[in-house]
Design a protein around this motif. Structure first.
Motif, short mmCIF file in Angstrom:
data_model
loop_
_atom_site.label_atom_id
_atom_site.label_comp_id
_atom_site.label_asym_id
_atom_site.label_seq_id
_atom_site.Cartn_x
_atom_site.Cartn_y
_atom_site.Cartn_z
N VAL A 148 28.73 60.54 50.75
CA VAL A 148 29.57 59.67 49.92
C VAL A 148 31.03 60.08 50.09
O VAL A 148 31.40 61.23 49.85
N ALA A 149 31.86 59.14 50.51
CA ALA A 149 33.30 59.36 50.61
C ALA A 149 33.97 58.86 49.32
O ALA A 149 33.76 57.72 48.91
N ASN A 150 34.72 59.73 48.69
CA ASN A 150 35.41 59.40 47.44
C ASN A 150 36.92 59.43 47.65
O ASN A 150 37.48 60.43 48.07
N VAL A 151 37.58 58.29 47.37
CA VAL A 151 39.03 58.18 47.48
C VAL A 151 39.57 57.68 46.14
O VAL A 151 39.06 56.69 45.60
N VAL A 152 40.58 58.36 45.61
CA VAL A 152 41.23 57.96 44.36
C VAL A 152 42.71 57.74 44.64
O VAL A 152 43.41 58.65 45.12
N ASN A 153 43.20 56.54 44.35
CA ASN A 153 44.60 56.18 44.62
C ASN A 153 45.49 56.57 43.45
O ASN A 153 45.45 55.95 42.39
N LYS A 154 46.31 57.60 43.64
CA LYS A 154 47.30 58.03 42.65
C LYS A 154 48.72 57.86 43.20
O LYS A 154 49.64 58.56 42.77
N GLU A 155 48.88 56.93 44.12
CA GLU A 155 50.18 56.72 44.76
C GLU A 155 51.12 55.87 43.92
O GLU A 155 52.31 55.78 44.21
N GLY A 156 50.60 55.21 42.87
CA GLY A 156 51.45 54.36 42.05
C GLY A 156 51.67 52.98 42.64
O GLY A 156 52.49 52.22 42.13
N LYS A 157 50.97 52.63 43.70
CA LYS A 157 51.09 51.31 44.32
C LYS A 157 49.79 50.98 45.04
O LYS A 157 48.97 51.87 45.34
N ARG A 158 49.59 49.71 45.33
CA ARG A 158 48.42 49.26 46.06
C ARG A 158 48.48 49.82 47.49
O ARG A 158 49.49 49.67 48.18
N THR A 159 47.39 50.48 47.92
CA THR A 159 47.39 51.19 49.20
C THR A 159 46.11 50.88 49.97
O THR A 159 45.03 50.81 49.39
N THR A 160 46.28 50.69 51.27
CA THR A 160 45.15 50.50 52.17
C THR A 160 44.87 51.81 52.90
O THR A 160 45.79 52.39 53.49
#
Length: 328
Positions: A229-241
């Motif tokens: 299972v790959a887990n990615v959490v976006n904490k960049e403050g913007k929509r990210t690909t």
């Protein structure tokens, strides 16, 4: 027009415009924070206070509000505008845990969209109830914002000022105060560069189908798929690909450094995440290269990966050491 509850109408207008901004993925984080804070920390309590106390001369026990109108004069306090504002903040904060419990009871996720929806429904219901209750009392007893008094004070400080210089100074002072509070608010809510990051990790599932950081495969067979299972959490403050490149690498230690001698490209994963959104992607890994101490490597990139993905040019990376035997 005097019968119209101006404060409640303005509250609903702000709520509608604020929801329109908050539900747009393209809205910047500082704007979302500035617009959303009143809806979260003030509106629910203000609507509840308005529904409970429709009259302007309401009174509460002295122990509840130890300040404001008539403080220290007997056993009751008059509920003026200052007291209503103070109660609004306090009740809003007290209601927040109830919103979270309500979302958990009905099985909804505790994310931004769901919170906005439940806040909107609660505020609208309470505001309409407050409007009905307020219109049911006599005009002379009905609470309303002291707009006339505010306008008279503005006219006194500007049009009716003793001189043009006094009027200009009063306007400049007011604008300075507004600018100072605006700058302070933006400074508090604007994230610094150190707060932007992406969380990336490799997980497995246990017998209860819960995600865990244990039970990783240590031995594999060529042609045999294994689930991870790959887990990615976006904490960049913007929509990210994001793009995740999965490789099985044969490495050799030379002069104290690991050098990739051979690599097998296994899979490429792609995700587009909104701010604070996460993904748990269950996928299979099928090795074709055999050997001991092979490195199963996951390379994370914000955007498209380079022609030759490596640990050195990746944004984030993680890996497992596995022994792969050739199946017969």
């Amino acid at each position: 027009m005097r019968a119209v509850p101006t404060d409640l109408v303005l509250l609903l207008i702000y709520l509608a415009l604020g929801d329109a901004l908050l539900l747009q993925d393209a809205t910047a984080r500082p704007i979302r924070t500035v617009v959303g804070m009143p809806i979260l920390l003030f509106f629910p309590g203000y609507a509840l206070v308005a529904a409970l106390f429709p009259k302007k001369n309401e009174s509460v026990p002295a122990g509840i509000i130890p300040f404001g109108n008539n403080a220290g004069r007997g056993t009751t306090h008059g509920l003026g505008l200052v007291e209503r504002v103070a109660l609004s903040f306090g009740l809003s904060i007290a209601l927040l845990p109830l919103f979270g419990i309500g979302l958990s009871v009905v099985g909804l996720p505790l994310d931004g969209t769901e919170i906005i929806q439940i806040l909107t429904v609660t505020v609208v219901v309470l505001t309409l109830s407050a409007a009905v209750r307020r219109l049911s009392v006599g005009p002379s007893e009905r609470f309303r914002l002291p707009v006339d008094q505010w306008l008279n004070e503005v006219r006194t400080a500007t049009v009716r000022a003793p001189s043009a210089l006094d009027a200009i100074l009063n306007v400049v002072l007011a604008l300075g105060i507004v600018l100072a509070f605006t700058s302070l608010g933006l400074g508090l809510v604007t994230p610094t560069s150190g707060e932007s990051y992406t969380q990336f990790q490799l997980l497995t599932t246990n017998e209860s189908d819960d995600y865990t950081t244990a039970g990783y495969p240590q031995t594999m067979d060529t042609g045999e798929p294994r689930s991870l299972v790959a887990n990615v959490v976006n904490k960049e403050g913007k929509r990210t690909t994001y793009t995740v490149v999965v490789q099985l690498q044969r490495v050799e230690k030379t002069d104290g450094e690991l050098t990739v001698q051979e690599r097998q490209s296994i899979e490429t994963l792609e995700y587009t995440l909104d701010p604070n959104e996460s993904v748990y992607d269950s996928h299979t890994v099928t090795p074709r290269m055999a050997g001991d101490d092979l490195r199963l490597t996951y390379l994370l990139y914000a955007g498209s990966p380079p022609t030759t993905p490596t640990i050195q040019n990746s944004y984030r990376h993680t890996y497992l050491w596995v022994n792969v035997t050739r199946s017969t």
